[in-house]
Motif scaffolding. Structure first.
Motif, short mmCIF file in Angstrom:
data_model
loop_
_atom_site.label_atom_id
_atom_site.label_comp_id
_atom_site.label_asym_id
_atom_site.label_seq_id
_atom_site.Cartn_x
_atom_site.Cartn_y
_atom_site.Cartn_z
N ARG A 160 0.87 -1.17 0.00
CA ARG A 160 0.00 0.00 0.00
C ARG A 160 0.91 1.22 0.00
O ARG A 160 1.82 1.34 0.82
N VAL A 161 0.70 2.12 -0.96
CA VAL A 161 1.52 3.32 -1.09
C VAL A 161 0.76 4.47 -0.43
O VAL A 161 -0.42 4.71 -0.75
N VAL A 162 1.44 5.16 0.49
CA VAL A 162 0.84 6.32 1.15
C VAL A 162 1.66 7.54 0.75
O VAL A 162 2.77 7.73 1.25
N PRO A 163 1.14 8.34 -0.20
CA PRO A 163 1.88 9.52 -0.65
C PRO A 163 1.80 10.66 0.36
O PRO A 163 0.97 10.64 1.28
N ASP A 164 2.66 11.62 0.19
CA ASP A 164 2.66 12.88 0.96
C ASP A 164 2.99 12.70 2.43
O ASP A 164 2.65 13.55 3.26
N THR A 165 3.63 11.62 2.81
CA THR A 165 4.12 11.46 4.17
C THR A 165 5.26 10.44 4.19
O THR A 165 5.21 9.43 3.48
N SER A 166 6.26 10.75 5.01
CA SER A 166 7.34 9.78 5.19
C SER A 166 7.24 9.13 6.56
O SER A 166 8.13 8.40 6.97
N ASP A 167 6.15 9.37 7.27
CA ASP A 167 5.91 8.79 8.58
C ASP A 167 5.32 7.40 8.40
O ASP A 167 4.14 7.24 8.07
N ALA A 168 6.14 6.39 8.61
CA ALA A 168 5.72 5.00 8.39
C ALA A 168 4.65 4.55 9.38
O ALA A 168 4.00 3.53 9.15
N SER A 169 4.40 5.32 10.45
CA SER A 169 3.37 4.92 11.41
C SER A 169 1.97 5.01 10.80
O SER A 169 1.02 4.45 11.35
N VAL A 170 1.83 5.66 9.65
CA VAL A 170 0.52 5.71 8.98
C VAL A 170 0.06 4.33 8.55
O VAL A 170 -1.13 4.13 8.27
N CYS A 171 0.95 3.39 8.50
CA CYS A 171 0.61 2.02 8.08
C CYS A 171 -0.16 1.27 9.16
O CYS A 171 -0.84 0.28 8.87
N GLY A 172 -0.07 1.72 10.41
CA GLY A 172 -0.79 1.06 11.49
C GLY A 172 -0.14 -0.25 11.90
O GLY A 172 0.92 -0.64 11.40
N ILE A 173 -0.83 -0.97 12.76
CA ILE A 173 -0.26 -2.21 13.31
C ILE A 173 -0.49 -3.42 12.41
O ILE A 173 0.08 -4.48 12.64
N THR A 174 -1.31 -3.29 11.39
CA THR A 174 -1.59 -4.43 10.52
C THR A 174 -0.46 -4.69 9.51
O THR A 174 -0.36 -5.80 8.98
N ALA A 175 0.37 -3.71 9.29
CA ALA A 175 1.47 -3.89 8.33
C ALA A 175 2.60 -4.68 8.98
O ALA A 175 2.97 -4.42 10.12
N GLU A 176 3.11 -5.66 8.26
CA GLU A 176 4.25 -6.42 8.77
C GLU A 176 5.53 -5.60 8.69
O GLU A 176 6.40 -5.70 9.54
N VAL A 177 5.64 -4.79 7.64
CA VAL A 177 6.79 -3.91 7.47
C VAL A 177 6.25 -2.57 6.99
O VAL A 177 5.32 -2.51 6.17
N TYR A 181 10.09 7.20 3.41
CA TYR A 181 11.21 7.83 2.72
C TYR A 181 11.00 9.34 2.65
O TYR A 181 10.17 9.82 1.87
N PRO A 182 11.75 10.11 3.43
CA PRO A 182 11.60 11.57 3.40
C PRO A 182 12.01 12.17 2.04
O PRO A 182 11.48 13.20 1.64
N GLU A 183 12.92 11.52 1.33
CA GLU A 183 13.39 12.07 0.05
C GLU A 183 12.28 12.14 -0.99
O GLU A 183 12.26 13.03 -1.84
N THR A 184 11.36 11.17 -0.95
CA THR A 184 10.24 11.17 -1.90
C THR A 184 8.91 11.47 -1.21
O THR A 184 7.87 11.46 -1.87
N ASN A 185 8.97 11.68 0.11
CA ASN A 185 7.78 11.96 0.90
C ASN A 185 6.70 10.91 0.66
O ASN A 185 5.55 11.20 0.38
N THR A 186 7.14 9.64 0.77
CA THR A 186 6.26 8.51 0.51
C THR A 186 6.50 7.43 1.56
O THR A 186 7.64 7.22 2.02
N SER A 187 5.42 6.74 1.94
CA SER A 187 5.54 5.59 2.84
C SER A 187 4.97 4.37 2.13
O SER A 187 4.05 4.48 1.31
N TYR A 188 5.52 3.21 2.47
CA TYR A 188 5.06 1.93 1.90
C TYR A 188 4.67 1.02 3.06
O TYR A 188 5.43 0.86 4.03
N CYS A 189 3.51 0.38 2.94
CA CYS A 189 3.03 -0.56 3.94
C CYS A 189 2.97 -1.95 3.27
O CYS A 189 2.40 -2.10 2.19
N PHE A 190 3.56 -2.94 3.93
CA PHE A 190 3.66 -4.29 3.36
C PHE A 190 2.85 -5.27 4.21
O PHE A 190 3.07 -5.38 5.41
N THR A 191 1.92 -5.98 3.55
CA THR A 191 1.11 -7.00 4.23
C THR A 191 1.09 -8.25 3.33
O THR A 191 1.32 -8.16 2.12
N PRO A 192 0.79 -9.42 3.91
CA PRO A 192 0.71 -10.61 3.07
C PRO A 192 -0.39 -10.45 2.02
O PRO A 192 -1.41 -9.80 2.25
#
Length: 194
Positions: A160-177, A181-192
């Motif tokens: 799941r791609v979360v644009p406009d934030t580099s705060d990985a906590s937006v992924c919540g507790i359901t994400a395994e990883v 990335y502050p350089e691109t201001n993007t967060s990635y959430c990884f789930t099975p």
């Protein structure tokens, strides 16, 4: 008074072959092996220097450039591509001055590209994922091109791609990883995959 010795018919060395009665042999040829070796070495040196000059040219790769990486970690290749055409799978986050410099706080979150022996190009790379797409990260150290798979596959990881934030906590507790990335201001959430 002594009388000079008469020349002998036999050679002075009794084990040396006798030359008595034989015609002189052909003149000795000068060896060209040294010339051939020097020529080959010269050509190889010229090729090596030319290759080094060609490969160490500034590629012009800069922070924010979009790259399409292919191959394996041992034989990585890249091509600079336009960011808007959807072909890039990495973004340059930093151009390093040496291979020992770190990409970020968590160095493992970044891929790195080193130009090799004849190049001083060292790049920190941020992977680019498509929202909702599933990827196969097994053997990730072998294949650099982030292979996509069906989300029902046993090895599938959904991103799941979360644009406009580099705060990985937006992924919540359901994400395994979760990676930010502050350089691109993007967060990635990884789930099975599902």
């Amino acid at each position: 008074m002594t009388t000079p010795l008469e020349p002998r018919d036999e050679p002075a060395n009794p084990w040396a072959p006798s030359t008595h009665g034989l015609p002189p042999g052909p003149p000795l040829k000068k060896s060209r092996a040294g010339l051939v070796v020097a020529s080959v070495f010269g050509v190889l040196l010229l090729v090596a220097v030319s290759t080094a000059v060609y490969l160490t040219k500034d590629s012009g790769t800069a922070v924010g450039d979009c790259l399409q990486l292919t191959g394996t970690e041992a034989r990585m290749r890249y091509e600079e591509v336009p960011c808007g055409d959807g072909r890039h799978n990495y973004t340059v986050s930093k151009v390093l001055s040496s291979e020992t410099e770190l990409c970020g706080t968590y160095h493992g979150d970044y891929a790195t590209y080193s130009g090799g022996w004849f190049s001083d190009e060292n790049l920190c790379l941020i992977p680019v994922y498509v929202d909702g797409q599933c990827y196969d990260f097994t053997g990730g150290e072998l294949h650099i091109d982030n292979r996509t798979v069906d989300c029902g596959a046993p090895e599938a990881i959904k991103v799941r791609v979360v644009p406009d934030t580099s705060d990985a906590s937006v992924c919540g507790i359901t994400a395994e990883v979760a990676l930010g990335y502050p350089e691109t201001n993007t967060s990635y959430c990884f789930t099975p995959g599902s």
